[in-house]
Structure formats: structure tokens, C-alpha cells
Design an enzyme around this catalytic site. Sequence first.
Site, short mmCIF file in Angstrom:
data_model
loop_
_atom_site.label_atom_id
_atom_site.label_comp_id
_atom_site.label_asym_id
_atom_site.label_seq_id
_atom_site.Cartn_x
_atom_site.Cartn_y
_atom_site.Cartn_z
CD GLN A 177 -3.00 -0.80 0.02
OE1 GLN A 177 -3.20 0.32 -0.44
NE2 GLN A 177 -3.62 -1.88 -0.46
CB ALA A 195 2.66 -4.12 -10.47
CB CYS A 322 -23.26 -7.08 5.61
SG CYS A 322 -23.81 -6.87 7.29
#
Length: 490
Positions: A177, A195, A322
Amino acid sequence: MPYFDAASAAPLHPVAREALLASLDEGWADPARLYREGRRGRLLLDAAREAAAEAVGCRPDELVFTPSGTQAVHSGVSGALAARRRVGRRLLHSAVEHSSVLHAAEVHEAAGGSRAELAVDRTGRVAAGDVAAALGPDTALVCLQSANHEVGTEQPVEEVAALCREAGVPLLVDAAQSLPWGPVPGGWSLLTASAHKWGGPPGVGLLAVRKGTRFAPQGPRDERESGRSPGFENIPAVVAAAASLRALRAGPETTDEAARLRRLVDRIRTRVPELVPDVEVVGDPVHRLPHLVTFSCLYVDGEALLHELDRAGFSVSSGSSCTSSTLTPSHVLRAMGVLSEGNVRVSLPYGTDEADVERFLEVLPQVVRAVRERLGVPAAGRETVAATAGGASEEVPPEEAPAGQEPGGPAGSAGPAGLVVDSLGKRCPLPVIELAKAIHDVPVGGTVTVLSDDEAARQDIPAWCTMRDQEYVGERPAERGAAYVVRRRA
């Protein structure tokens, strides 16, 4: 249609597209061959490796390309652990690592190794002191992401790297990240990345192993990529990945764009709680990625919320159970102890238009209100929710009363045992909605016990108590599911 899920996969960078198309004509031959086409492929591969290594902050011969970031993590973890088998077989990792690290840890444990999980605070950050305390003579490897993929919190990599270096333990950093925003600081030993997180094509990962780090590749050996990643290299994709990563570092544009996106995210962090009642913005407000913000909305079905935002033209993601095929809340949100229901992750790609962010802030309150109304919850907040109480509380027969608790009185009343809410068979966020309705039917000091067999209740009821300044007494076993006891403070 605004795409706000760059943390999953960033749109293909224009430079990556150009490099990919150009190298399709030049980089199709086997780079291990000595004829003209093979030499041309080798030149492209070597140039891509040099560019990627410069961006990562390592030597070209320390970096190999893998078929994915996940494969890079698996290879890095298994290779480092195998090389240090004689030292010890203990793996340390944070509780909020990417699932690729957790899966590799499970395989290690199944093979006879051990692992320890490092807790995080409510922002999702590991304390360097906890790492120091956990390091031992049998520690073979420490895994720590540079920044979290769900909430954006940056980890103290530099401090942890110094501790690991002093203890003689290698540190593997998952930089998937953070690498698009700059090199990872600190003396890490191994680093992985993917990538498609920075606008390169999918199917390309990076594994860097610094010189001096003991490493024993596992699985069948191959003559390619230093024996660390078998198989024919996808040269066009590798070239495109390296070209786009280099383009992001070529000038001040990346720094300027990071600052611009940080301002947009700061606006979302500030405005969402003002525009939408009962919202918790999660993650570290300062030590975070510039483009990512996560928040959770009380009394909202996460899947319905994402569908409604999609219909309104916004692509976002979520850690709510959910929206998960496993029907269990995100392990990241669970480790942080924050609300999982109604969870939304917004991660802005390069070039996001400010007008799109403003329109998102206009649309979000309407969407949340509509979802809450469908669930029978007006969007005005706690007082309105409490006023809608009725039908959630009931008398519980003696055989169904949780252990150590007397059965309740008449339906809707607070007897010696307080109220009992039967939410068995109901999924998030209904157990929390019914708790919110019932809490004002007991006096201050009284209790509400929620019966639920939904895994998310274990996380969301304590989180609701924190948000609502109520006391979470604890969990008790029940005939089905569990009984969650809450004492009214106010």
C-alpha cells in the site's frame, strides 16, 4: 463514474499502458536465450529490474519479480523461515497484516512452527515496545506491513527495523500500500509489493531480499529470477510495472498529488461525521496513507450501503461482514476493536477530481438515511432510535436465560435480570439496532442482554458501547450463539 477503491487496484497508469503496448512487440522472447530476440528481452527485463530497485531502495540483484504480491509474500515468508530453522521457528506478525501473511503463518504453524500475534491499538498501530518485548532467541522472522490496507494506518517500521537489527532477526515488510507514495524507511531485510496497487498491470509482484539476509527458497527450484520465482517472466507486464513506478517517482508531481489527496481525505474525515449521525472514522488521523479513509455507520447494512453507493455512481469497498463471503467481520477491524457494520473504505486514485469528492459527500447522507429507514431506524441518532423501541425485548424462559442470570420479567420490562433481546437468526446490524432500542427501557445501572448467533455481534456490540458510552459487561455462552450483556450508564 468515480472510482474510489485504489487500495484494491489502482487504474492503469498511462505510462504503464504505453510501456505495455510497446514491449508486447519487443519483449515476447525468452530472455534466457542468446539470439537477438532473447537478448532484447533480457535488456528490457534488466532495465525494469534496475528501475524497480531504485524505487524500492535496494540493489537490482536483490530484487526479483513474482506473479503477484501474494506470491511474493508467501515466497518471502517461507524462504526466510526455512533459512533460520536452526535458530528458531517462531514467527511474529501484527494482528492487522494482509491475509497473505496470515495464510503463510497458518501454513508455518501447521508444519510445526509457532507464531505470535502482535496486538494493535484502536487506530490499528503496533507499539514498537510490544515488538521489543516479543522478540526472543527463537524468533525466526518478524512481519510488519508498512501501512494498513483497510484503514491506512502507517506502522513504525523504522523503529521496529532497528529493534530487529539489534536482535539479529530479519524483518519482512509488506509495502503493497505504501510503495506508490515513496520508499519504505528503515533497515528492513525483505520487502514485498504488488504492481496493481500503483497503477501497474495485475500479475506482477516484487520480492526484495537484502544481501546478508539468510534465505532458502522453498519448492522446486528454477534457474529464473535467482531461483526465487519460477516460471517464464511476463516481460511486457514487468516493464509496464517498473515504468509506472518510476514515473510516480520521477518528479515533484507525486509529492504534490499526495498532499492534494491528503487534503481531500481530511475533508472526508471531517465532514462525514458532521453530515451523517452515528459514524466512527477509524485509523490513525496523522500517521496514515494520504489517499485512504475508512468509516463505519451505526445501524446500517454494509452490503446495502455499498450497493446504494454503486447505484449513485461511486465504487468503494468495505470490511463489513455483510459484504464478505465468509460472513465474518474484517480481522483488521476486529483487532482494532472498532465498529464493523456499515463500514466504507474510500481510497482515492491519482488524479481524483475534487468535485467527485464533494458529490460523494452530498450523496452519502441520503444513502445512509435510506438504508436506515429500510431497516426501521430513522437517521436522527440515538434519541430517535431509542424512541422507536418496541418488540425487541421479551421475557426469556428459565431454560433460555444466560448462565448466572435470572429470567426476565414481563415482556419489555426490566426485572431482576434486566431486559433480554432475542436476535437469534438475525444478521448485522439488527442485533445492534435492537440493543439501541432496548437500552432506554432499563434504568441507569440496569442491563440488556442480547442473544445473537451472528459473529459480527461479538465485535459490534462492544464497539457500540464505546460509541454510546455504555458499559459492556461481557459475553456469556448461550444455548445458541452467545449472550452479550450491556449495562446502561446514561
